[in-house]
Design a protein around this motif. Sequence first.
Motif, PDB file in Angstrom:
ATOM      1  N   LYS A  17      40.231  37.752  45.506  1.00 25.01           N
ATOM      2  CA  LYS A  17      41.694  37.716  45.575  1.00 25.01           C
ATOM      3  C   LYS A  17      42.295  39.113  45.637  1.00 25.01           C
ATOM      4  N   SER A  18      41.781  40.039  44.852  1.00 21.25           N
ATOM      5  CA  SER A  18      42.411  41.354  44.772  1.00 21.25           C
ATOM      6  C   SER A  18      41.786  42.381  45.708  1.00 21.25           C
ATOM      7  N   GLY A  19      40.520  42.236  46.039  1.00 18.72           N
ATOM      8  CA  GLY A  19      39.845  43.235  46.851  1.00 18.72           C
ATOM      9  C   GLY A  19      39.900  42.976  48.336  1.00 18.72           C
ATOM     10  N   GLY A  20      40.198  41.754  48.735  1.00 15.28           N
ATOM     11  CA  GLY A  20      40.261  41.436  50.150  1.00 15.28           C
ATOM     12  C   GLY A  20      38.906  41.219  50.799  1.00 15.28           C
ATOM     13  N   LEU A  21      37.846  41.225  50.043  1.00 18.97           N
ATOM     14  CA  LEU A  21      36.500  41.022  50.578  1.00 18.97           C
ATOM     15  C   LEU A  21      36.201  39.535  50.650  1.00 18.97           C
ATOM     16  N   ALA A  22      35.598  39.115  51.739  1.00 16.48           N
ATOM     17  CA  ALA A  22      35.136  37.735  51.872  1.00 16.48           C
ATOM     18  C   ALA A  22      33.722  37.778  52.420  1.00 16.48           C
ATOM     19  N   PHE A  23      32.846  36.939  51.885  1.00 17.71           N
ATOM     20  CA  PHE A  23      31.478  36.901  52.387  1.00 17.71           C
ATOM     21  C   PHE A  23      30.973  35.470  52.386  1.00 17.71           C
ATOM     22  N   LEU A  24      30.104  35.204  53.306  1.00 16.19           N
ATOM     23  CA  LEU A  24      29.510  33.885  53.471  1.00 16.19           C
ATOM     24  C   LEU A  24      28.172  33.863  52.758  1.00 16.19           C
ATOM     25  N   SER A  25      27.984  32.867  51.924  1.00 17.16           N
ATOM     26  CA  SER A  25      26.745  32.710  51.176  1.00 17.16           C
ATOM     27  C   SER A  25      26.452  31.225  51.066  1.00 17.16           C
ATOM     28  N   ARG A  26      25.403  30.892  50.364  1.00 14.47           N
ATOM     29  CA  ARG A  26      25.078  29.488  50.144  1.00 14.47           C
ATOM     30  C   ARG A  26      25.228  29.201  48.661  1.00 14.47           C
ATOM     31  N   ARG A  41      33.183  28.406  62.811  1.00 16.43           N
ATOM     32  CA  ARG A  41      33.002  27.208  61.993  1.00 16.43           C
ATOM     33  C   ARG A  41      33.929  27.236  60.788  1.00 16.43           C
ATOM     34  N   SER A  42      34.188  26.086  60.232  1.00 15.72           N
ATOM     35  CA  SER A  42      35.032  25.962  59.056  1.00 15.72           C
ATOM     36  C   SER A  42      34.139  25.745  57.833  1.00 15.72           C
ATOM     37  N   TYR A  43      34.360  26.557  56.788  1.00 12.04           N
ATOM     38  CA  TYR A  43      33.564  26.488  55.570  1.00 12.04           C
ATOM     39  C   TYR A  43      34.481  26.318  54.359  1.00 12.04           C
ATOM     40  N   PRO A  44      33.986  25.707  53.284  1.00 19.68           N
ATOM     41  CA  PRO A  44      34.777  25.675  52.044  1.00 19.68           C
ATOM     42  C   PRO A  44      34.936  27.101  51.524  1.00 19.68           C
ATOM     43  N   VAL A  45      36.093  27.396  50.953  1.00 21.06           N
ATOM     44  CA  VAL A  45      36.352  28.740  50.439  1.00 21.06           C
ATOM     45  C   VAL A  45      36.573  28.660  48.930  1.00 21.06           C
ATOM     46  N   ILE A  46      35.962  29.607  48.222  1.00 23.82           N
ATOM     47  CA  ILE A  46      36.103  29.724  46.776  1.00 23.82           C
ATOM     48  C   ILE A  46      36.725  31.090  46.502  1.00 23.82           C
ATOM     49  N   ASP A  47      37.897  31.100  45.863  1.00 23.34           N
ATOM     50  CA  ASP A  47      38.547  32.352  45.496  1.00 23.34           C
ATOM     51  C   ASP A  47      38.020  32.813  44.146  1.00 23.34           C
ATOM     52  N   VAL A  48      37.577  34.071  44.094  1.00 24.94           N
ATOM     53  CA  VAL A  48      37.051  34.644  42.855  1.00 24.94           C
ATOM     54  C   VAL A  48      37.980  35.760  42.394  1.00 24.94           C
ATOM     55  N   GLU A  49      38.007  35.989  41.104  1.00 24.04           N
ATOM     56  CA  GLU A  49      38.884  37.010  40.532  1.00 24.04           C
ATOM     57  C   GLU A  49      38.369  38.424  40.768  1.00 24.04           C
ATOM     58  N   ILE A  50      37.044  38.570  40.747  1.00 26.07           N
ATOM     59  CA  ILE A  50      36.479  39.914  40.819  1.00 26.07           C
ATOM     60  C   ILE A  50      35.159  39.872  41.583  1.00 26.07           C
ATOM     61  N   SER A  51      34.923  40.891  42.376  1.00 28.05           N
ATOM     62  CA  SER A  51      33.668  41.022  43.114  1.00 28.05           C
ATOM     63  C   SER A  51      33.335  42.503  43.191  1.00 28.05           C
ATOM     64  N   SER A  52      32.346  42.861  43.971  1.00 30.11           N
ATOM     65  CA  SER A  52      31.979  44.269  44.088  1.00 30.11           C
ATOM     66  C   SER A  52      33.092  45.090  44.734  1.00 30.11           C
ATOM     67  N   ALA A  53      34.009  44.443  45.468  1.00 32.91           N
ATOM     68  CA  ALA A  53      35.112  45.166  46.095  1.00 32.91           C
ATOM     69  C   ALA A  53      36.195  45.551  45.091  1.00 32.91           C
ATOM     70  N   HIS A  55      35.541  45.368  41.356  1.00 27.93           N
ATOM     71  CA  HIS A  55      35.004  45.618  40.019  1.00 27.93           C
ATOM     72  C   HIS A  55      35.058  47.113  39.706  1.00 27.93           C
ATOM     73  N   PRO A  56      35.538  47.488  38.515  1.00 29.86           N
ATOM     74  CA  PRO A  56      35.663  48.913  38.168  1.00 29.86           C
ATOM     75  C   PRO A  56      34.347  49.679  38.239  1.00 29.86           C
ATOM     76  N   PHE A  57      33.230  49.047  37.962  1.00 24.89           N
ATOM     77  CA  PHE A  57      31.943  49.741  38.015  1.00 24.89           C
ATOM     78  C   PHE A  57      31.614  50.162  39.438  1.00 24.89           C
ATOM     79  N   HIS A  58      31.884  49.294  40.412  1.00 30.58           N
ATOM     80  CA  HIS A  58      31.548  49.588  41.806  1.00 30.58           C
ATOM     81  C   HIS A  58      32.590  50.457  42.485  1.00 30.58           C
ATOM     82  N   THR A  59      33.856  50.372  42.072  1.00 32.21           N
ATOM     83  CA  THR A  59      34.917  51.128  42.729  1.00 32.21           C
ATOM     84  C   THR A  59      35.150  52.490  42.106  1.00 32.21           C
TER      85      THR A  59
END
Length: 82
Positions: A17-26, A41-53, A55-59
């Motif tokens: 949600k905050s980083g703007g990163l989206a990735f396709l996984s299983r 193709r159309s895939y289900p989307v799950i919005d997450v609060e924090i990712s590597s884009a 997260h304070p440790f990665h940024t």
Amino acid sequence: MQTAIHPAYRPVVFRDKSGGLAFLSRSTVTGDRTVEWEDGRSYPVIDVEISSASHPFHTGRSRVLDTAGRVERFRRRFGDRY
């Protein structure tokens, strides 16, 4: 594996949600909304609060915690017993 007891394992888009990163996984996670991915193709989307884009440790952006307030509150609560 036993049949008919495991959830479906399928492609899912995870979107930060905050980083703007989206990735396709299983995943076995289900979602109500879908998004059209780069492959058309159309895939289900799950919005997450924090990712590597985001997260304070990665940024490298760290958050300041009120540790002094926590220590003082602990000392008022428990005194010098500890």
